[in-house]
Design an enzyme around this catalytic site. Structure first.
Site, PDB file in Angstrom:
ATOM      1  N   SER A 113       1.054 -72.337  50.541  1.00  0.00           N
ATOM      2  CA  SER A 113       0.189 -72.741  51.624  1.00  0.00           C
ATOM      3  C   SER A 113       0.550 -71.717  52.517  1.00  0.00           C
ATOM      4  O   SER A 113       0.410 -70.317  52.401  1.00  0.00           O
ATOM      5  CB  SER A 113       0.234 -74.056  52.378  1.00  0.00           C
ATOM      6  OG  SER A 113      -0.730 -74.075  53.049  1.00  0.00           O
ATOM      7  N   HIS A 114       1.103 -71.948  53.782  1.00  0.00           N
ATOM      8  CA  HIS A 114       1.178 -70.914  54.895  1.00  0.00           C
ATOM      9  C   HIS A 114       2.522 -70.239  54.860  1.00  0.00           C
ATOM     10  O   HIS A 114       2.886 -69.383  55.738  1.00  0.00           O
ATOM     11  CB  HIS A 114       1.125 -71.726  56.342  1.00  0.00           C
ATOM     12  CG  HIS A 114       2.245 -72.903  56.354  1.00  0.00           C
ATOM     13  ND1 HIS A 114       1.846 -74.193  55.778  1.00  0.00           N
ATOM     14  CD2 HIS A 114       3.359 -72.987  57.009  1.00  0.00           C
ATOM     15  CE1 HIS A 114       2.612 -74.903  56.096  1.00  0.00           C
ATOM     16  NE2 HIS A 114       3.749 -74.291  56.732  1.00  0.00           N
ATOM     17  N   ASP A 278      -5.692 -70.132  56.015  1.00  0.00           N
ATOM     18  CA  ASP A 278      -4.396 -70.185  55.429  1.00  0.00           C
ATOM     19  C   ASP A 278      -4.252 -69.501  54.096  1.00  0.00           C
ATOM     20  O   ASP A 278      -5.273 -69.268  53.507  1.00  0.00           O
ATOM     21  CB  ASP A 278      -3.416 -71.472  55.632  1.00  0.00           C
ATOM     22  CG  ASP A 278      -3.772 -72.534  54.773  1.00  0.00           C
ATOM     23  OD1 ASP A 278      -5.005 -72.364  54.124  1.00  0.00           O
ATOM     24  OD2 ASP A 278      -3.191 -73.375  54.243  1.00  0.00           O
ATOM     25  N   ASP A 280      -3.886 -71.025  51.117  1.00  0.00           N
ATOM     26  CA  ASP A 280      -4.282 -71.617  50.116  1.00  0.00           C
ATOM     27  C   ASP A 280      -5.738 -72.137  50.468  1.00  0.00           C
ATOM     28  O   ASP A 280      -6.506 -72.719  49.722  1.00  0.00           O
ATOM     29  CB  ASP A 280      -3.733 -72.832  49.488  1.00  0.00           C
ATOM     30  CG  ASP A 280      -3.198 -73.669  50.289  1.00  0.00           C
ATOM     31  OD1 ASP A 280      -3.242 -73.504  51.319  1.00  0.00           O
ATOM     32  OD2 ASP A 280      -3.158 -74.826  49.952  1.00  0.00           O
ATOM     33  N   ASP A 282      -6.980 -74.027  52.640  1.00  0.00           N
ATOM     34  CA  ASP A 282      -7.391 -75.707  53.216  1.00  0.00           C
ATOM     35  C   ASP A 282      -7.219 -75.867  54.513  1.00  0.00           C
ATOM     36  O   ASP A 282      -7.694 -76.890  55.021  1.00  0.00           O
ATOM     37  CB  ASP A 282      -6.434 -76.726  52.316  1.00  0.00           C
ATOM     38  CG  ASP A 282      -4.908 -76.488  52.541  1.00  0.00           C
ATOM     39  OD1 ASP A 282      -4.381 -75.410  53.304  1.00  0.00           O
ATOM     40  OD2 ASP A 282      -4.153 -77.343  52.138  1.00  0.00           O
ATOM     41  N   ARG A 283      -6.810 -74.758  55.346  1.00  0.00           N
ATOM     42  CA  ARG A 283      -6.733 -74.680  56.792  1.00  0.00           C
ATOM     43  C   ARG A 283      -7.527 -73.719  57.559  1.00  0.00           C
ATOM     44  O   ARG A 283      -7.794 -72.845  57.002  1.00  0.00           O
ATOM     45  CB  ARG A 283      -5.199 -74.946  57.183  1.00  0.00           C
ATOM     46  CG  ARG A 283      -4.630 -76.336  56.716  1.00  0.00           C
ATOM     47  CD  ARG A 283      -3.239 -76.650  57.245  1.00  0.00           C
ATOM     48  NE  ARG A 283      -2.472 -75.665  57.006  1.00  0.00           N
ATOM     49  CZ  ARG A 283      -1.707 -74.790  57.603  1.00  0.00           C
ATOM     50  NH1 ARG A 283      -1.922 -74.936  59.243  1.00  0.00           N
ATOM     51  NH2 ARG A 283      -0.796 -74.050  57.203  1.00  0.00           N
ATOM     52  N   LYS A 377      -8.288 -80.982  52.365  1.00  0.00           N
ATOM     53  CA  LYS A 377      -8.829 -80.571  53.552  1.00  0.00           C
ATOM     54  C   LYS A 377      -9.250 -79.145  53.282  1.00  0.00           C
ATOM     55  O   LYS A 377      -8.977 -78.444  52.165  1.00  0.00           O
ATOM     56  CB  LYS A 377      -7.610 -80.367  54.810  1.00  0.00           C
ATOM     57  CG  LYS A 377      -6.231 -79.792  54.245  1.00  0.00           C
ATOM     58  CD  LYS A 377      -5.207 -79.824  55.452  1.00  0.00           C
ATOM     59  CE  LYS A 377      -4.069 -79.234  55.055  1.00  0.00           C
ATOM     60  NZ  LYS A 377      -3.268 -79.741  54.025  1.00  0.00           N
TER      61      LYS A 377
HETATM   62  C1  VG1 Z   1       2.408 -79.164  57.697  1.00  0.00           C
HETATM   63  C2  VG1 Z   1       1.363 -79.755  58.633  1.00  0.00           C
HETATM   64  C3  VG1 Z   1       0.579 -80.932  57.773  1.00  0.00           C
HETATM   65  C4  VG1 Z   1      -0.090 -80.446  56.770  1.00  0.00           C
HETATM   66  C5  VG1 Z   1       0.823 -79.915  55.769  1.00  0.00           C
HETATM   67  C6  VG1 Z   1       0.413 -79.137  54.443  1.00  0.00           C
HETATM   68  O1  VG1 Z   1       3.326 -80.249  57.344  1.00  0.00           O
HETATM   69  O2  VG1 Z   1       1.969 -80.171  59.906  1.00  0.00           O
HETATM   70  O3  VG1 Z   1      -0.169 -81.413  58.745  1.00  0.00           O
HETATM   71  O4  VG1 Z   1      -0.419 -81.401  55.910  1.00  0.00           O
HETATM   72  O5  VG1 Z   1       1.636 -78.831  56.426  1.00  0.00           O
HETATM   73  O6  VG1 Z   1      -0.588 -78.166  54.863  1.00  0.00           O
HETATM   74  P1  VG1 Z   1       4.803 -80.370  57.886  1.00  0.00           P
HETATM   75  O7  VG1 Z   1       5.605 -81.467  57.177  1.00  0.00           O
HETATM   76  O8  VG1 Z   1       5.388 -78.988  57.913  1.00  0.00           O
HETATM   77  O9  VG1 Z   1       4.515 -80.615  59.371  1.00  0.00           O
HETATM   78  V1  VG1 Z   1      -0.601 -76.911  53.808  1.00  0.00           V
HETATM   79  O10 VG1 Z   1      -2.014 -76.207  54.315  1.00  0.00           O
HETATM   80  O11 VG1 Z   1       0.529 -75.796  54.425  1.00  0.00           O
HETATM   81  O12 VG1 Z   1      -0.469 -77.072  52.475  1.00  0.00           O
HETATM   82 CO    CO Z   2      -2.582 -74.980  53.256  1.00  0.00          CO
END
Ligand code: VG1
Ligand code: CO
Length: 544
Positions: A113-114, A278, A280, A282-283, A377
């Site tokens: 993801s990010h 982001d 992938d 989803d955000r 998401k």
């Molecule tokens: C973070 C965010 C959470 C989100 C997760 C995955 O998790 O706070 O709200 O669902 O990333 O998003 P954490 O445990 O680092 O707070 V994604 O788009 O990066 O898969």
């Molecule tokens: Co993501």
């Protein structure tokens, strides 16, 4: 082609976090590391033989290598068919869409993801179940347990497959269909939103937009949807070519990492609307001209305006938000008379609510919003939802949010991240906080009285599973809150997240700068948790 049974030894660190297994690329490059995890998934699942699974990723470094390995392992393990995104590209929401559309058994999403990509960046793998959503905790726990005992894995001995051409191929006895990455997803979006109305807005000449794909997976989706289908001029999508290292950037759509877009939207002659995605897809981050929409407000505004959007005109059954997400959504739900569920962080906790039709829209403070159209998401979905509202209301983003605040009150909200801090120290901070919780209720701090203090625990209303230790909440009698939790997606040290929220009903006091409005609570969080002392940091790494 023969099936090799390869002897292996377990790794002790394959515990999936908030969203799958995320590690440095170098960890995944260790011999057998990926294979062990994938075999642990197959060993844990029942009845996938002969069935279809979906496979794709965000295009980051190691995506192609992993796809080829997983294809050969799927074949050796008796999977009937794999649908793989062309070039290995499938956004997380598109994967969820393809799983659901085809009644697939499940799917693998390759993404961190990010987190930054490239040989020195991160990689990740996540398993999604047949509803299209992330595997629930009981499944991820079983995978982790299996990964600690695994002794061998199965893999087909075969040449790598060409995944850059659409078509149906054979790999051993298994079928591989290389699918268009965008088509199914576009079709689903066209069913939910009024594309003609949005197209009229975008081609009217009086509305400009800019979409930043941050050189990650949404590039092809955004170009097809906004430029080709909705008629936006070429160049509307920036960062539109997926790169293995995201161009050296950090594909996190927030005010710090999406600075190119922020400069455009806050600059001279700024467009009317901006959005970033982001890694992938989803955000999302939503911006108006010179205006930032906090994700917590975004889900509240979408909910309040859902009746304007074709896919949601029939009404919402309920909504859900993750615990640290602001309570702006709760106020809308209360007014519109449907329930608002509060879940732990991570999309996997929304799956049961969506399946049971208890919630229609869901949101997280971390720029994640989505609905029952899939089980992930969905960044571009949120962008289209906003555009549909703008096309109907013909007001600016800022006007819509200001009007929302005057109607429902404003929840001032901010998240402070302390990234890459020492894990032991971060855990000490949490332990020290926990030990204070029982004596806190009733306590008076400069201007604030503690109403409740706890470590959030959640009982799923559908399957009654209980999830504990999901973050420390300290609520005050005036409705404000501070929340502390450790990230479950980082790969270096620990990341402490501090979430701060206050409520302002008086519209004459709703335009104070956010950090200023929250300063007394931020100071209080320092005092209670001794953040500087434990993290050895003067200031947060990222403030949103
Ligand atoms: C973070 C965010 C959470 C989100 C997760 C995955 O998790 O706070 O709200 O669902 O990333 O998003 P954490 O445990 O680092 O707070 V994604 O788009 O990066 O898969
Ligand atoms: Co993501």
């Amino acid at each position: 082609m023969s099936i090799n049974i390869v002897k292996t030894t377990p790794f002790s660190d394959q515990k999936p976090g908030t969203s799958g297994l995320r590690k440095a690329v170098t960890a995944f490059e260790q011999p057998h590391y990926l294979e062990n995890f994938v075999q642990s998934v197959f060993d844990t699942l029942n009845g996938y033989q002969g069935q279809t699974i979906v496979l794709g990723g965000d295009g980051r470094y190691y995506n192609r290598t992993a796809i080829n390995t997983i294809l050969k392992m799927a074949s050796a393990n008796g999977v009937g068919k794999v649908m793989v995104g062309c070039n290995g590209i499938l956004s997380t929401p598109a994967t969820s869409c393809v799983i659901r559309e085809n009644g697939a058994f499940g799917g693998f999403i390759l993404s961190a993801s990010h987190n930054p990509g490239g040989p020195k960046g991160d990689f990740g793998i996540k398993y999604n179940i047949g509803n299209g959503g992330p595997a629930p905790e009981k499944v991820t726990e079983a995978i982790y347990t299996r990964s600690k005992e695994i002794q061998e894995y199965k893999i087909l001995e075969a040449a790598d497959l060409n995944i850059d051409t659409l078509g149906v191929f054979k790999l051993g006895t298994m079928e591989v269909e290389v699918i268009d990455s965008v088509a199914s997803y576009l079709k689903l979006m066209e069913n939910l939103f009024d594309f003609e109305l949005i197209r009229n807005l975008i081609t009217s000449g009086s509305f400009r937009l800019c979409i930043d794909s941050m050189h990650a997976v949404t590039g092809p989706y955004a170009k097809t949807i906004f430029e080709t289908r909705l008629g936006a001029p070429a160049g509307t999508v920036i960062g539109g070519i997926p790169l293995e290292d995201f161009g050296g950037g950090h594909p996190d759509p927030n005010l710090v990492y999406a600075h190119d877009l922020v400069e455009i939207l806050f600059g001279e002659n700024a467009p009317d609307f901006g959005a970033a995605s982001d890694g992938d897809g989803d955000r999302n981050m939503i911006l108006g001209r010179h205006f930032f929409v906090t994700p917590s407000d975004s889900i509240a505004v979408l909910t309040a305006n859902a009746h304007l959007v074709p896919g949601y005109q029939a009404g919402l059954t309920g909504v859900a938000r993750s615990m640290p997400t602001s309570m702006a959504l709760d106020r809308v739900a209360e007014r519109l008379k449907f329930p608002c569920y509060e879940t732990p962080t991570g999309w996997k906790f929304f799956g049961n609510l969506l399946d049971a039709n208890k919630a229609t829209l869901c949101g997280e403070e971390s720029f994640g919003t989505g609905s029952n159209h899939i089980r992930e998401k969905d960044g571009l979905w949120a962008v289209l939802f906003w555009l549909n509202i703008l096309a109907v209301r013909k007001e600016s983003v800022e006007q819509i949010v200001q009007q929302h605040w005057s109607e429902y009150g404003r929840n001032y909200y901010s998240r402070h991240d302390y990234e890459g801090v020492n894990s032991a120290r971060a855990n000490e901070l949490v332990t020290a906080l926990r030990s204070q919780l029982s004596t806190m209720p009733g306590k008076q701090y400069a201007g604030y009285q503690v109403d409740y203090a706890d470590d959030f625990s959640y009982t799923d209303p559908v399957d009654h599973s209980v999830t504990t230790n999901q973050g420390i909440r300290i609520g005050f009698t005036d409705g404000s809150r501070i929340v502390f939790r450790l990230s479950g997606t980082g790969t270096q040290g620990a990341t402490l997240r501090l979430y701060v929220e206050s409520y302002e009903a008086d519209s004459s006091k709703q335009n104070i700068e956010t950090q200023k409005a929250l300063q007394p609570l931020i100071d209080l969080a320092q005092e209670i948790a001794k953040i500087r002392h434990y993290t050895e940091r003067e200031t947060p790494t990222v403030i949103t």
